[in-house]
Design an enzyme around this catalytic site. Structure first.
Site, PDB file in Angstrom:
ATOM      1  N   CYS A   8       0.943  -1.147  -0.002  1.00 20.91           N
ATOM      2  CA  CYS A   8       0.123  -0.011  -0.033  1.00 20.91           C
ATOM      3  C   CYS A   8       0.922   1.163  -0.028  1.00 20.91           C
ATOM      4  CB  CYS A   8      -0.873   0.013   1.032  1.00 20.91           C
ATOM      5  SG  CYS A   8      -1.693   1.643   1.536  1.00 20.91           S
ATOM      6  N   CYS A  17       0.456   3.322   3.069  1.00 21.88           N
ATOM      7  CA  CYS A  17       1.414   2.701   4.304  1.00 21.88           C
ATOM      8  C   CYS A  17       2.941   3.151   4.353  1.00 21.88           C
ATOM      9  CB  CYS A  17       1.151   1.179   4.379  1.00 21.88           C
ATOM     10  SG  CYS A  17      -0.482   0.794   4.885  1.00 21.88           S
ATOM     11  N   HIS A  29      -3.485   0.602   8.371  1.00 21.15           N
ATOM     12  CA  HIS A  29      -4.165   0.283   7.183  1.00 21.15           C
ATOM     13  C   HIS A  29      -5.730   0.076   7.251  1.00 21.15           C
ATOM     14  CE1 HIS A  29      -4.497  -0.288   2.747  1.00 21.15           C
ATOM     15  NE2 HIS A  29      -5.142  -1.409   3.024  1.00 21.15           N
ATOM     16  N   ASN A  37     -13.136  10.384  -0.487  1.00 19.64           N
ATOM     17  CA  ASN A  37     -13.931   9.458  -1.481  1.00 19.64           C
ATOM     18  C   ASN A  37     -13.779   7.928  -1.063  1.00 19.64           C
ATOM     19  OD1 ASN A  37     -14.010  11.600  -3.238  1.00 19.64           O
ATOM     20  ND2 ASN A  37     -11.989  11.813  -3.667  1.00 19.64           N
ATOM     21  N   HIS A  63      -6.300   3.190   0.820  1.00 23.88           N
ATOM     22  CA  HIS A  63      -6.238   3.535   2.195  1.00 23.88           C
ATOM     23  C   HIS A  63      -6.513   4.810   2.737  1.00 23.88           C
ATOM     24  CE1 HIS A  63      -2.679   3.335   5.513  1.00 23.88           C
ATOM     25  NE2 HIS A  63      -3.402   4.549   5.772  1.00 23.88           N
ATOM     26  N   HIS A  79      -8.222   7.896   3.302  1.00 26.86           N
ATOM     27  CA  HIS A  79      -7.616   9.154   3.356  1.00 26.86           C
ATOM     28  C   HIS A  79      -8.634  10.444   3.201  1.00 26.86           C
ATOM     29  CE1 HIS A  79      -7.494   8.103  -0.636  1.00 26.86           C
ATOM     30  NE2 HIS A  79      -7.853   9.058  -1.033  1.00 26.86           N
ATOM     31  N   HIS A 130      -9.144  14.351   2.140  1.00 24.00           N
ATOM     32  CA  HIS A 130      -8.591  15.481   1.464  1.00 24.00           C
ATOM     33  C   HIS A 130      -8.957  16.774   2.299  1.00 24.00           C
ATOM     34  CE1 HIS A 130      -7.783  13.758  -2.698  1.00 24.00           C
ATOM     35  NE2 HIS A 130      -8.764  12.606  -1.823  1.00 24.00           N
TER      36      HIS A 130
HETATM   37  P1  DGP Z   1      -8.487   9.701  -4.079  1.00 19.90           P
HETATM   38  O1  DGP Z   1      -9.041   9.779  -5.272  1.00 19.90           O
HETATM   39  O2  DGP Z   1      -9.344  10.275  -3.051  1.00 19.90           O
HETATM   40  O3  DGP Z   1      -8.239   8.140  -3.767  1.00 19.90           O
HETATM   41  O4  DGP Z   1      -7.123  10.350  -4.014  1.00 19.90           O
HETATM   42  C1  DGP Z   1      -5.809  10.056  -4.018  1.00 19.90           C
HETATM   43  C2  DGP Z   1      -4.946  10.958  -3.653  1.00 19.90           C
HETATM   44  O5  DGP Z   1      -3.633  10.604  -3.503  1.00 19.90           O
HETATM   45  C3  DGP Z   1      -4.891  11.895  -5.208  1.00 19.90           C
HETATM   46  O6  DGP Z   1      -5.263  13.274  -4.905  1.00 19.90           O
HETATM   47  C4  DGP Z   1      -3.313  11.965  -5.587  1.00 19.90           C
HETATM   48  C5  DGP Z   1      -2.663  11.256  -4.115  1.00 19.90           C
HETATM   49  N1  DGP Z   1      -1.362  10.642  -4.423  1.00 19.90           N
HETATM   50  C6  DGP Z   1      -1.593   9.398  -4.882  1.00 19.90           C
HETATM   51  N2  DGP Z   1      -0.218   8.864  -4.933  1.00 19.90           N
HETATM   52  C7  DGP Z   1       0.371   9.666  -4.174  1.00 19.90           C
HETATM   53  C8  DGP Z   1       1.933   9.850  -3.512  1.00 19.90           C
HETATM   54  O7  DGP Z   1       2.530   8.758  -3.771  1.00 19.90           O
HETATM   55  N3  DGP Z   1       2.049  10.733  -2.955  1.00 19.90           N
HETATM   56  C9  DGP Z   1       1.258  11.776  -2.711  1.00 19.90           C
HETATM   57  N4  DGP Z   1       1.634  12.826  -1.899  1.00 19.90           N
HETATM   58  N5  DGP Z   1       0.097  11.931  -2.929  1.00 19.90           N
HETATM   59  C10 DGP Z   1      -0.286  10.701  -3.786  1.00 19.90           C
END
Ligand code: DGP
Length: 114
Positions: free
Chosen positions: A4, A7, A46, A87, A98, A100, A102
Site C-alpha cells: 500500500c 502505508c 491500514h 472519496n 487506504h 484518506h 483531503h
Molecule cells: P482519491 O481519489 O481520493 O483516492 O485521491 C488519492 C490522492 O492521492 C490523489 O489526489 C493523489 C494522491 N496521491 C497518490 N499517490 C500519491 C503519492 O505517492 N504521494 C502523494 N503525496 N500523493 C499521492
C-alpha cells in the site's frame, strides 16, 4: 500492508512532504494539488476506506476528525474556511485504497461538487 503506497508513506519508506504526524495519524501534501493547500490526512494503520471502518475503530475515527482540525489550524485555515473530502469507492473516484481525507483550503469551493 506492504504494497500500500500510503502505508509506505506513513512509515517513511516512500518520501512525502509531511505536514503532521502523531502516534496514530500522518498528514502530507497531495502530489497533485487541486487547491493552494491540499493535504491528505490518514491513519497509520491500514484501513481500505470509510466503508471498512468498524465499531472498534470508533476512537480512531474521532482522532482522525480532530487531527484534520489540528492540521487545518496549523495551516491557518480556520478563519477562511476549508473543505474536507473523503472519496469512497468507484463512483466517488477513490484511487488509493487506504482511507484518506483531503483537506483543501486557500480558495473558495463550489457546491455541489462535481
Ligand atoms: P482519491 O481519489 O481520493 O483516492 O485521491 C488519492 C490522492 O492521492 C490523489 O489526489 C493523489 C494522491 N496521491 C497518490 N499517490 C500519491 C503519492 O505517492 N504521494 C502523494 N503525496 N500523493 C499521492
Amino acid at each position: 500492508m506492504s504494497d500500500c503506497i500510503f502505508c509506505q508513506i506513513a512509515s517513511g519508506k516512500i518520501p512525502s512532504k509531511k505536514v503532521y504526524e502523531d502516534e496514530y495519524l500522518f498528514a502530507f501534501r497531495d502530489i497533485n494539488p487541486v487547491a493552494p493547500e491540499h493535504v491528505l490526512v490518514i491513519p497509520k494503520r491500514h484501513i481500505a476506506s470509510l466503508d471498512h471502518l468498524e465499531e472498534a475503530d470508533e476512537a480512531l475515527a474521532g482522532k482522525i476528525l480532530l487531527g484534520i482540525k489540528k492540521v487545518a489550524n496549523q495551516l491557518g485555515l480556520e478563519e477562511s474556511g476549508y473543505r474536507v473530502v473523503n472519496n469512497i469507492g468507484e463512483n466517488a473516484g477513490q484511487a488509493v485504497f487506504h482511507i484518506h481525507f483531503h483537506l483543501l483550503g486557500g480558495r473558495p469551493f463550489g457546491w455541489p461538487p462535481g
